[in-house]
Design a protein around this motif. Structure first.
Motif, PDB file in Angstrom:
ATOM      1  N   THR A   1       0.842  -1.196   0.000  1.00  0.00           N
ATOM      2  CA  THR A   1       0.000   0.000   0.000  1.00  0.00           C
ATOM      3  C   THR A   1       0.879   1.249   0.000  1.00  0.00           C
ATOM      4  N   THR A   2       0.372   2.266  -0.637  1.00  0.00           N
ATOM      5  CA  THR A   2       1.094   3.536  -0.709  1.00  0.00           C
ATOM      6  C   THR A   2       1.281   4.128   0.678  1.00  0.00           C
ATOM      7  N   LEU A   3       0.280   3.998   1.541  1.00  0.00           N
ATOM      8  CA  LEU A   3       0.354   4.539   2.890  1.00  0.00           C
ATOM      9  C   LEU A   3       1.524   3.929   3.656  1.00  0.00           C
ATOM     10  N   ASP A   4       1.679   2.627   3.572  1.00  0.00           N
ATOM     11  CA  ASP A   4       2.791   1.961   4.261  1.00  0.00           C
ATOM     12  C   ASP A   4       4.141   2.462   3.749  1.00  0.00           C
ATOM     13  N   ASN A   5       4.231   2.643   2.453  1.00  0.00           N
ATOM     14  CA  ASN A   5       5.483   3.143   1.871  1.00  0.00           C
ATOM     15  C   ASN A   5       5.787   4.558   2.359  1.00  0.00           C
ATOM     16  N   TYR A   6       4.759   5.407   2.430  1.00  0.00           N
ATOM     17  CA  TYR A   6       4.966   6.770   2.941  1.00  0.00           C
ATOM     18  C   TYR A   6       5.464   6.749   4.381  1.00  0.00           C
ATOM     19  N   ILE A   7       4.893   5.884   5.188  1.00  0.00           N
ATOM     20  CA  ILE A   7       5.306   5.791   6.598  1.00  0.00           C
ATOM     21  C   ILE A   7       6.795   5.441   6.678  1.00  0.00           C
ATOM     22  N   ILE A   8       7.196   4.448   5.923  1.00  0.00           N
ATOM     23  CA  ILE A   8       8.595   4.018   5.948  1.00  0.00           C
ATOM     24  C   ILE A   8       9.513   5.128   5.441  1.00  0.00           C
ATOM     25  N   TYR A   9       9.145   5.742   4.321  1.00  0.00           N
ATOM     26  CA  TYR A   9       9.985   6.820   3.784  1.00  0.00           C
ATOM     27  C   TYR A   9      10.076   8.003   4.748  1.00  0.00           C
ATOM     28  N   LEU A  10       8.978   8.331   5.404  1.00  0.00           N
ATOM     29  CA  LEU A  10       9.016   9.452   6.355  1.00  0.00           C
ATOM     30  C   LEU A  10       9.954   9.162   7.518  1.00  0.00           C
ATOM     31  N   PHE A  11       9.955   7.923   8.008  1.00  0.00           N
ATOM     32  CA  PHE A  11      10.865   7.587   9.104  1.00  0.00           C
ATOM     33  C   PHE A  11      12.324   7.563   8.640  1.00  0.00           C
ATOM     34  N   ILE A  12      12.567   7.100   7.433  1.00  0.00           N
ATOM     35  CA  ILE A  12      13.940   7.095   6.908  1.00  0.00           C
ATOM     36  C   ILE A  12      14.431   8.525   6.694  1.00  0.00           C
ATOM     37  N   ILE A  13      13.639   9.323   5.995  1.00  0.00           N
ATOM     38  CA  ILE A  13      14.022  10.714   5.722  1.00  0.00           C
ATOM     39  C   ILE A  13      14.132  11.497   7.025  1.00  0.00           C
ATOM     40  N   GLY A  14      13.194  11.258   7.946  1.00  0.00           N
ATOM     41  CA  GLY A  14      13.241  11.933   9.243  1.00  0.00           C
ATOM     42  C   GLY A  14      14.518  11.621  10.003  1.00  0.00           C
ATOM     43  N   SER A  15      14.919  10.366   9.983  1.00  0.00           N
ATOM     44  CA  SER A  15      16.149   9.969  10.684  1.00  0.00           C
ATOM     45  C   SER A  15      17.366  10.670  10.098  1.00  0.00           C
ATOM     46  N   ILE A  16      17.420  10.719   8.785  1.00  0.00           N
ATOM     47  CA  ILE A  16      18.563  11.363   8.132  1.00  0.00           C
ATOM     48  C   ILE A  16      18.576  12.865   8.428  1.00  0.00           C
ATOM     49  N   LEU A  17      17.445  13.519   8.195  1.00  0.00           N
ATOM     50  CA  LEU A  17      17.396  14.972   8.383  1.00  0.00           C
ATOM     51  C   LEU A  17      17.565  15.368   9.842  1.00  0.00           C
ATOM     52  N   PHE A  18      16.875  14.686  10.737  1.00  0.00           N
ATOM     53  CA  PHE A  18      16.898  15.071  12.147  1.00  0.00           C
ATOM     54  C   PHE A  18      18.248  14.736  12.793  1.00  0.00           C
ATOM     55  N   SER A  19      18.569  13.469  12.844  1.00  0.00           N
ATOM     56  CA  SER A  19      19.764  13.055  13.593  1.00  0.00           C
ATOM     57  C   SER A  19      21.055  13.535  12.955  1.00  0.00           C
ATOM     58  N   PHE A  20      21.182  13.375  11.644  1.00  0.00           N
ATOM     59  CA  PHE A  20      22.448  13.726  11.010  1.00  0.00           C
ATOM     60  C   PHE A  20      22.681  15.233  10.972  1.00  0.00           C
ATOM     61  N   SER A  21      21.595  16.016  10.924  1.00  0.00           N
ATOM     62  CA  SER A  21      21.799  17.467  11.008  1.00  0.00           C
ATOM     63  C   SER A  21      22.256  17.865  12.408  1.00  0.00           C
ATOM     64  N   ILE A  22      21.731  17.186  13.423  1.00  0.00           N
ATOM     65  CA  ILE A  22      22.201  17.458  14.796  1.00  0.00           C
ATOM     66  C   ILE A  22      23.685  17.111  14.919  1.00  0.00           C
ATOM     67  N   TYR A  23      24.077  15.959  14.395  1.00  0.00           N
ATOM     68  CA  TYR A  23      25.493  15.577  14.463  1.00  0.00           C
ATOM     69  C   TYR A  23      26.358  16.643  13.795  1.00  0.00           C
ATOM     70  N   GLY A  24      25.947  17.070  12.621  1.00  0.00           N
ATOM     71  CA  GLY A  24      26.707  18.086  11.900  1.00  0.00           C
ATOM     72  C   GLY A  24      26.773  19.403  12.634  1.00  0.00           C
ATOM     73  N   LEU A  25      25.642  19.832  13.215  1.00  0.00           N
ATOM     74  CA  LEU A  25      25.619  21.088  13.973  1.00  0.00           C
ATOM     75  C   LEU A  25      26.528  21.023  15.186  1.00  0.00           C
ATOM     76  N   VAL A  26      26.440  19.942  15.924  1.00  0.00           N
ATOM     77  CA  VAL A  26      27.227  19.817  17.160  1.00  0.00           C
ATOM     78  C   VAL A  26      28.722  19.738  16.857  1.00  0.00           C
ATOM     79  N   ILE A  27      29.089  18.885  15.921  1.00  0.00           N
ATOM     80  CA  ILE A  27      30.510  18.707  15.619  1.00  0.00           C
ATOM     81  C   ILE A  27      31.099  19.975  15.006  1.00  0.00           C
ATOM     82  N   SER A  28      30.366  20.605  14.096  1.00  0.00           N
ATOM     83  CA  SER A  28      30.880  21.838  13.495  1.00  0.00           C
ATOM     84  C   SER A  28      30.967  22.957  14.525  1.00  0.00           C
TER      85      SER A  28
END
Length: 124
Positions: free
Chosen positions: A64-91
């Motif tokens: 289902t498209t809904l299931d795919n959106y859920i998975i993509y949102l969690f993947i994209i969210g993890s990348i944008l949220f956590s990795f931006s924090i890592y970059g901000l803190v380290i820089s």
């Protein structure tokens, strides 16, 4: 889609453990308390969503498209949220703060919120 969720979940889990150890042992000497807490927040959210992706990889009907959106949102969210924090803190610790990452963190958080919201919608 289940393989994408499972591989992403495993990858995020693996890197959360590595980044957590990196923060606890190597960065502890370079970061102030606030920076260390921010870094740990990124690691925690990454691990939480790694676990969610693994569960979803085994449980959702990935046709289902809904299931795919859920998975993509969690993947994209993890990348944008956590990795931006890592970059901000380290820089910031290196006195070269990458300010452009600041607005990216809330976008990752929004992806998390939308993913959780769609999951609630699916259950209802």
């Amino acid at each position: 889609m289940d393989k994408i969720a499972l591989i992403s979940g495993a990858f995020f889990g693996l890197t959360a453990v590595i980044f957590g150890a990196f923060g606890a042992h190597l960065l502890k000497k370079k970061l102030n308390t606030e920076q260390l807490q921010s870094f740990e927040t990124g690691v925690k959210y990454q691990m939480y969503h790694a676990i969610v992706l693994l569960v979803l990889g085994f449980q959702l009907n990935h046709q289902t498209t809904l299931d795919n959106y859920i998975i993509y949102l969690f993947i994209i969210g993890s990348i944008l949220f956590s990795f931006s924090i890592y970059g901000l803190v380290i820089s910031s610790a290196n006195n070269k703060k990458l300010k452009f990452l600041g607005p990216i963190t809330p976008l990752g958080g929004l992806c998390f919120v939308l993913g959780w919201g769609l999951l609630i919608y699916k259950f209802i």
